[in-house]
Design a protein around this motif. Sequence first.
Motif, PDB file in Angstrom:
ATOM      1  N   LYS A 294       0.705  -1.376  -0.010  1.00  0.00           N
ATOM      2  CA  LYS A 294      -0.056   0.008  -0.082  1.00  0.00           C
ATOM      3  C   LYS A 294       0.958   1.398   0.100  1.00  0.00           C
ATOM      4  CE  LYS A 294      -2.624  -1.051   3.399  1.00  0.00           C
ATOM      5  NZ  LYS A 294      -3.727  -1.013   4.545  1.00  0.00           N
ATOM      6  N   ASP A 295       1.998   1.156   0.831  1.00  0.00           N
ATOM      7  CA  ASP A 295       2.867   2.183   0.645  1.00  0.00           C
ATOM      8  C   ASP A 295       3.474   2.520  -0.725  1.00  0.00           C
ATOM      9  OD1 ASP A 295       2.037   2.698   3.571  1.00  0.00           O
ATOM     10  OD2 ASP A 295       4.308   1.571   4.136  1.00  0.00           O
ATOM     11  N   CYS A 296       3.826   1.441  -1.270  1.00  0.00           N
ATOM     12  CA  CYS A 296       4.292   1.551  -2.604  1.00  0.00           C
ATOM     13  C   CYS A 296       3.315   2.189  -3.636  1.00  0.00           C
ATOM     14  CB  CYS A 296       4.943   0.274  -3.122  1.00  0.00           C
ATOM     15  SG  CYS A 296       6.358  -0.383  -2.191  1.00  0.00           S
ATOM     16  N   ALA A 297       2.065   1.750  -3.594  1.00  0.00           N
ATOM     17  CA  ALA A 297       1.094   2.253  -4.495  1.00  0.00           C
ATOM     18  C   ALA A 297       0.827   3.619  -4.095  1.00  0.00           C
ATOM     19  CB  ALA A 297      -0.296   1.379  -4.154  1.00  0.00           C
ATOM     20  N   SER A 298       0.665   4.057  -3.029  1.00  0.00           N
ATOM     21  CA  SER A 298       0.546   5.465  -2.927  1.00  0.00           C
ATOM     22  C   SER A 298       1.564   6.436  -3.248  1.00  0.00           C
ATOM     23  CB  SER A 298       0.402   5.679  -1.127  1.00  0.00           C
ATOM     24  OG  SER A 298       1.393   5.594  -0.483  1.00  0.00           O
ATOM     25  N   ALA A 299       3.028   5.844  -3.293  1.00  0.00           N
ATOM     26  CA  ALA A 299       3.984   6.657  -3.588  1.00  0.00           C
ATOM     27  C   ALA A 299       4.258   6.410  -5.098  1.00  0.00           C
ATOM     28  CB  ALA A 299       5.213   6.276  -3.002  1.00  0.00           C
ATOM     29  N   GLY A 300       3.362   5.492  -5.879  1.00  0.00           N
ATOM     30  CA  GLY A 300       3.453   5.600  -7.357  1.00  0.00           C
ATOM     31  C   GLY A 300       4.896   4.638  -7.703  1.00  0.00           C
ATOM     32  N   ASP A 301       5.227   3.539  -6.785  1.00  0.00           N
ATOM     33  CA  ASP A 301       6.378   2.912  -7.202  1.00  0.00           C
ATOM     34  C   ASP A 301       5.738   1.687  -8.040  1.00  0.00           C
ATOM     35  OD1 ASP A 301       8.709   1.285  -7.201  1.00  0.00           O
ATOM     36  OD2 ASP A 301       8.471   0.714  -5.077  1.00  0.00           O
ATOM     37  N   ALA A 302       6.758   1.349  -9.116  1.00  0.00           N
ATOM     38  CA  ALA A 302       6.352   0.209 -10.104  1.00  0.00           C
ATOM     39  C   ALA A 302       6.326  -1.195  -9.578  1.00  0.00           C
ATOM     40  CB  ALA A 302       7.500   0.183 -11.090  1.00  0.00           C
ATOM     41  N   GLY A 303       7.054  -1.202  -8.434  1.00  0.00           N
ATOM     42  CA  GLY A 303       7.058  -2.654  -7.815  1.00  0.00           C
ATOM     43  C   GLY A 303       5.813  -2.905  -7.024  1.00  0.00           C
ATOM     44  N   ALA A 304       4.727  -2.139  -6.917  1.00  0.00           N
ATOM     45  CA  ALA A 304       3.587  -2.465  -5.992  1.00  0.00           C
ATOM     46  C   ALA A 304       2.757  -3.643  -6.316  1.00  0.00           C
ATOM     47  CB  ALA A 304       2.585  -1.276  -5.960  1.00  0.00           C
ATOM     48  N   LEU A 305       2.743  -4.003  -7.444  1.00  0.00           N
ATOM     49  CA  LEU A 305       1.843  -5.127  -8.049  1.00  0.00           C
ATOM     50  C   LEU A 305       2.750  -6.418  -7.372  1.00  0.00           C
ATOM     51  CD1 LEU A 305       0.775  -4.358 -11.791  1.00  0.00           C
ATOM     52  CD2 LEU A 305      -0.728  -4.244  -9.382  1.00  0.00           C
ATOM     53  N   GLN A 306       3.864  -6.551  -7.592  1.00  0.00           N
ATOM     54  CA  GLN A 306       4.684  -7.598  -7.040  1.00  0.00           C
ATOM     55  C   GLN A 306       4.370  -7.821  -5.645  1.00  0.00           C
ATOM     56  OE1 GLN A 306       5.809  -5.548  -9.335  1.00  0.00           O
ATOM     57  NE2 GLN A 306       6.362  -6.828 -11.172  1.00  0.00           N
ATOM     58  N   LYS A 307       4.440  -6.755  -4.920  1.00  0.00           N
ATOM     59  CA  LYS A 307       4.153  -7.157  -3.346  1.00  0.00           C
ATOM     60  C   LYS A 307       2.764  -7.152  -2.893  1.00  0.00           C
ATOM     61  CE  LYS A 307       7.951  -3.718  -2.311  1.00  0.00           C
ATOM     62  NZ  LYS A 307       8.312  -2.512  -1.426  1.00  0.00           N
ATOM     63  N   PHE A 308       1.600  -6.694  -3.713  1.00  0.00           N
ATOM     64  CA  PHE A 308       0.274  -7.170  -3.491  1.00  0.00           C
ATOM     65  C   PHE A 308       0.184  -8.792  -3.988  1.00  0.00           C
ATOM     66  CE2 PHE A 308      -1.100  -2.456  -4.024  1.00  0.00           C
ATOM     67  CZ  PHE A 308      -1.843  -2.433  -3.051  1.00  0.00           C
ATOM     68  N   ASP A 309       0.915  -9.075  -4.752  1.00  0.00           N
ATOM     69  CA  ASP A 309       0.726 -10.615  -5.207  1.00  0.00           C
ATOM     70  C   ASP A 309       1.488 -11.349  -4.055  1.00  0.00           C
ATOM     71  OD1 ASP A 309      -0.366 -10.232  -7.513  1.00  0.00           O
ATOM     72  OD2 ASP A 309       1.375  -9.885  -8.694  1.00  0.00           O
ATOM     73  N   ARG A 310       2.769 -10.854  -3.399  1.00  0.00           N
ATOM     74  CA  ARG A 310       3.290 -11.380  -2.481  1.00  0.00           C
ATOM     75  C   ARG A 310       2.403 -11.485  -1.295  1.00  0.00           C
ATOM     76  NH1 ARG A 310       6.198 -15.619  -0.696  1.00  0.00           N
ATOM     77  NH2 ARG A 310       7.327 -15.344   0.991  1.00  0.00           N
ATOM     78  N   ALA A 311       1.570 -10.468  -0.769  1.00  0.00           N
ATOM     79  CA  ALA A 311       0.899 -10.294   0.287  1.00  0.00           C
ATOM     80  C   ALA A 311      -0.380 -11.400   0.108  1.00  0.00           C
ATOM     81  CB  ALA A 311       0.242  -8.848   0.380  1.00  0.00           C
ATOM     82  N   VAL A 312      -0.911 -11.407  -0.912  1.00  0.00           N
ATOM     83  CA  VAL A 312      -2.153 -12.417  -0.989  1.00  0.00           C
ATOM     84  C   VAL A 312      -1.495 -13.856  -1.016  1.00  0.00           C
ATOM     85  CG1 VAL A 312      -3.640 -13.281  -3.012  1.00  0.00           C
ATOM     86  CG2 VAL A 312      -3.226 -10.692  -2.743  1.00  0.00           C
ATOM     87  N   GLN A 313      -0.331 -14.111  -1.437  1.00  0.00           N
ATOM     88  CA  GLN A 313       0.339 -15.542  -1.330  1.00  0.00           C
ATOM     89  C   GLN A 313       0.594 -15.774   0.201  1.00  0.00           C
ATOM     90  OE1 GLN A 313       4.041 -15.855  -3.436  1.00  0.00           O
ATOM     91  NE2 GLN A 313       4.364 -17.883  -2.727  1.00  0.00           N
ATOM     92  N   LEU A 314       1.154 -14.954   0.865  1.00  0.00           N
ATOM     93  CA  LEU A 314       1.383 -14.880   2.174  1.00  0.00           C
ATOM     94  C   LEU A 314      -0.136 -15.280   3.145  1.00  0.00           C
ATOM     95  CD1 LEU A 314       4.305 -12.684   2.866  1.00  0.00           C
ATOM     96  CD2 LEU A 314       4.425 -15.146   2.919  1.00  0.00           C
ATOM     97  N   TYR A 315      -0.832 -14.394   2.704  1.00  0.00           N
ATOM     98  CA  TYR A 315      -2.243 -14.762   3.465  1.00  0.00           C
ATOM     99  C   TYR A 315      -2.859 -16.077   3.137  1.00  0.00           C
ATOM    100  CZ  TYR A 315      -2.878  -9.812   4.972  1.00  0.00           C
ATOM    101  OH  TYR A 315      -2.857  -8.657   5.733  1.00  0.00           O
TER     102      TYR A 315
END
Length: 618
Positions: A294-315
């Motif tokens: 969420k922090d990367c998405a608000s900052a406009g970082d290009a790697g936000a999608l990969q971090k969202f995918d990683r969060a869903v996988q860990l959940y």
Amino acid sequence: KILWRISEMDPEVTPEPQKDDENPSRVHMSSLLLFVRQSQAEHGLKHNDYTRYRHHCTRQLRKLYSGLGLQHGRGRYVKKDISPDHCFSDRHLHVLLISAERAWSTAMALKHRGQGMSSGERHYMLMRFRKAELWSRKLADAALRRYEPKIALEAEAYSSWITGNFLIETGKDMRGSLVSLLRAKAVLEELVRSRNMENLGVCKQYLEELHPKIRFCRYEMERAGNQGDQTDGDDLGSDLKALVTELQAQGEGEVRSRASSGAVFDWRGMSFPIVHEKVSQSISAADGAFQSAKDCASAGDAGALQKFDRAVQLYNEGLHAVEAADSTGELVTEAQEDAQLLRHAVKGKAAEAKLARVEHLVQLSVQQMRLKQMRALGWRTASADASQDPGPASSKKKRKQRPARAEDLVRLYDSMDVVLRELSEVANNLPAAQNEQLVEECSVRATLAKAGQLLYLARAGIHRQKFASAVEAAKSALSVAREGAGQAEGTAGVADVARALATMQQESQVVMVEAVAEWHRIASAKSDAVSVAGLSISVGQEQAQEQAPGDKAHSWKAFVRAGAVPALPDTEPTPVTMPMRPFTLDAALNYVQFPELQHLYTEPKEAKSSLARLFRWS
């Protein structure tokens, strides 16, 4: 360099163990019963293949003897026994455990042959059971003196279980067998009450296997006339009681430390103190990854999608860990009744992570579409000037990439609707307060998804020059957005949705104006082309015959007009049913009689013998 052990150079010489009698500390190792169950499941006992398991035990013993320097000599046999004073690691205890398992698997292979055993085979089977009982007793003594309380209690339970099975096979001392099995049951129950997550499930499996054996022993004792013999087997002795007390204190300390270490899962006003280590690690890692995304998405970082995918996988991993622990009976939270609610909470948090990912993709696609429109306007202005290039080289490289289209946003809003339905299903399993709030929020967001689908369907219609359909879709998007804005006024936690719905109302009106403007532009261009071609059609009459895109959505227009001039319809006609003639079958061929043709060919005659021709036999 090759390093030789002293025991390998001379089998008569054994390295003297380093004794620590002044400060005897207990050896820590993993669960003993869990090690046995895993070895049995992986090496044949899942299919009752005791011979394969015995071969595995033999190979493991050979490796352990070689690694610990306990070979029995190369020429003359020299017995090297393992005493409790020589046990310094888990491998020393594994030698005793695997020796007992090898003897037990040999006896069980003889027992499960399927045909009747001879007296010699039965005697050999009982000797193997007796050998397993001796090895298990050595295991329990070594664990009691040198290892931690959990391992000592597990070894005692294992030894009592082996002794009870051995006495059942002999059939001579049912009372002793019952005492051993009840002792194993008491120790296993104490291990279950200690809240140790590592061996909780396997202890419950052993307890389930003990109940039919205990009933069988009591039945045999009743048949023998020992109904009044009350055997409890709950007396563990002073040594084991001290170990039980120490183990319970350790378990309570671990639970308190885990609860105080911040291993708490919070979601929508519900809090779950997690005591299961694997579940706690997965959920804590998932929370950290979700917050980072969420922090990367608000900052406009290009790697936000990969971090969202990683969060869903860990959940999802945390959810599988909760389900696995619940299926084996392990304690996940401090209150066992909260385990089911924790499962739904983790599933809801995973759905929220998916929803945040889809919303981030929608935001990126909308930005790409707006940037594409701005660049198109800039390129059109630059192309008007012949002395100016269309753009720099970097712009050309970006134009080669596939930009976001209206159809992509329609699919994204459809994915958002699917995730919202999943979140609504989770809400049905929550308490009343959380259920009501989450259902209202999902309803408002579903309205936003529906309005977004209609809005970008209208934009796709403009791109495909279906202006009437675009106007109708934009009108529907405007009405749905207004309805959603009314719902969002009385719902808490949807301020971002209310802003998005207000923006969508404005965009819907803009899309309607764009559709009408594009229709007029194309209609005027068509009239100019017809006039240049010299066709006898009045431009004024042609414009008079045209209708607004919103009014001609359900009207018909002739393909060939007056003057035999063809004209293509601007909109696709609405499909309607048309009457059809019935299907007929031409059956006249069934009534035609064809002439006989048998006289045109002769039938072949069978060859007859001389006697048949003489006596005219057929």
